[in-house]
Design an enzyme around this catalytic site. Structure first.
Site, PDB file in Angstrom:
ATOM      1  N   VAL A  24       1.004  -0.804  -0.011  1.00 44.02           N
ATOM      2  CA  VAL A  24       0.029   0.218  -0.007  1.00 44.02           C
ATOM      3  C   VAL A  24       1.053   1.020   0.352  1.00 44.02           C
ATOM      4  O   VAL A  24       0.703   2.035  -0.751  1.00 44.02           O
ATOM      5  CB  VAL A  24      -0.740   0.380   1.217  1.00 44.02           C
ATOM      6  CG1 VAL A  24      -1.787   1.245   1.406  1.00 44.02           C
ATOM      7  CG2 VAL A  24      -2.080  -1.343   0.942  1.00 44.02           C
TER       8      VAL A  24
ATOM      9  N   GLU B 191       2.798   2.202  -3.642  1.00 43.50           N
ATOM     10  CA  GLU B 191       0.745   2.813  -4.077  1.00 43.50           C
ATOM     11  C   GLU B 191       0.999   3.971  -4.200  1.00 43.50           C
ATOM     12  O   GLU B 191       0.736   4.482  -4.998  1.00 43.50           O
ATOM     13  CB  GLU B 191      -0.041   1.773  -4.480  1.00 43.50           C
ATOM     14  CG  GLU B 191      -1.016   2.153  -5.822  1.00 43.50           C
ATOM     15  CD  GLU B 191      -0.475   2.156  -6.780  1.00 43.50           C
ATOM     16  OE1 GLU B 191      -0.714   2.735  -7.958  1.00 43.50           O
ATOM     17  OE2 GLU B 191       0.837   1.520  -6.944  1.00 43.50           O
ATOM     18  N   GLU B 192       0.608   4.268  -2.733  1.00 40.85           N
ATOM     19  CA  GLU B 192       0.390   5.186  -2.514  1.00 40.85           C
ATOM     20  C   GLU B 192       1.158   6.012  -2.241  1.00 40.85           C
ATOM     21  O   GLU B 192       1.235   7.969  -2.408  1.00 40.85           O
ATOM     22  CB  GLU B 192       0.223   5.033  -0.838  1.00 40.85           C
ATOM     23  CG  GLU B 192      -1.089   5.104  -0.246  1.00 40.85           C
ATOM     24  CD  GLU B 192      -2.529   5.633  -1.291  1.00 40.85           C
ATOM     25  OE1 GLU B 192      -2.491   6.545  -1.119  1.00 40.85           O
ATOM     26  OE2 GLU B 192      -3.183   4.913  -0.751  1.00 40.85           O
ATOM     27  N   SER B 193       3.145   5.966  -2.612  1.00 38.51           N
ATOM     28  CA  SER B 193       3.682   6.775  -2.790  1.00 38.51           C
ATOM     29  C   SER B 193       3.747   8.405  -4.032  1.00 38.51           C
ATOM     30  O   SER B 193       4.722   9.104  -3.602  1.00 38.51           O
ATOM     31  CB  SER B 193       5.440   6.012  -2.739  1.00 38.51           C
ATOM     32  OG  SER B 193       5.678   5.538  -4.098  1.00 38.51           O
TER      33      SER B 193
END
Length: 235
Positions: free
Chosen positions: A123, A126-128
């Site tokens: 997560v 991907e959120e980076s």
């Protein structure tokens, strides 16, 4: 595989159940009689049973009796095209963690909520790229952060603790259905409840596909090297 499992609690040994949404061609959204939802790339008969393949290959599948399939509908998922990197806003110096430090944060948060650290790392990865209006490693929206007691979303320990608690709450809400929990993490539970599935938003469909793909990659690497602790980069 006789039993269908959709547990993503610690430790996770079967990320197969909702894996591989990244197919560029038509797929099936299948609901089983036990209420479990999954995305099936293709299917094939195996004696009196049916194999539901989670990706384009022939090794990642679950096997069910035809009577276990309650609903089947064709869906078309967008290809996981490689997008141009999104410039990230500068963050305070304290967020410049080493991979080992970040891994430890994720491991601690995962242990507190009985979630796999590799799921949390997937997560974070991907959120980076960042989401509009969201903050920190797990990209919490300000309102969500406040509800979780996060006073500063740019403090890594607070952000990871809050993001993990939020993901845990979504998994409980959707009965450990990882696909729906991730979709709600990205698009909000209201959207998932409205559509009773992954919302038809390209961003959300790609988000779910990429997180699960990364999670499966990490699970495979961990199983291939069970004695090596995974501290690989998540950014």
């Amino acid at each position: 595989m006789q039993a269908v499992t959709h547990k993503f609690r610690w430790p996770v040994l079967a990320a197969l159940a909702v894996a591989a949404l990244a197919s560029a061609h038509a797929a099936e959204h299948i609901t089983l009689t036990n209420g479990f939802d999954l995305i099936c790339d293709h299917r094939a008969p195996e004696g009196s049973r049916i194999r539901l393949y989670m990706d384009a290959g022939n090794t990642n599948f679950i096997e069910v009796d035809p009577s276990q399939i309650a609903v089947s509908e064709s869906i078309s998922l967008p290809p996981p095209a490689v997008a141009a990197p999104v410039p990230k806003k500068p963050m305070p110096a304290e967020t410049n963690l080493t991979d080992a430090e970040l891994h430890q944060l994720l491991a601690n948060a995962g242990a507190a909520h009985n979630l796999d650290a590799d799921l949390l790392a997937s997560v974070v990865r991907e959120e980076s790229a960042g989401r509009a209006g969201a903050q920190g490693l797990m990209q919490l929206m300000p309102g969500t952060a406040a509800e979780l007691g996060v006073t500063d979303a740019f403090v890594p320990s607070q952000n990871v603790r809050g993001g993990t608690a939020y993901l845990d709450s979504l998994l409980k809400r959707y009965h450990d259905n990882l696909v729906l929990a991730l979709a709600a993490y990205n698009a909000g539970p209201e959207a998932v409840d409205r559509w009773h599935s992954i919302p038809p938003y390209r961003e959300t469909q790609l988000y779910v596909a990429r997180v699960i793909h990364e999670f499966n990659r990490r699970i495979a690497a961990r199983n291939a090297h069970p004695l090596t602790q995974n501290v690989t980069a998540v950014r």
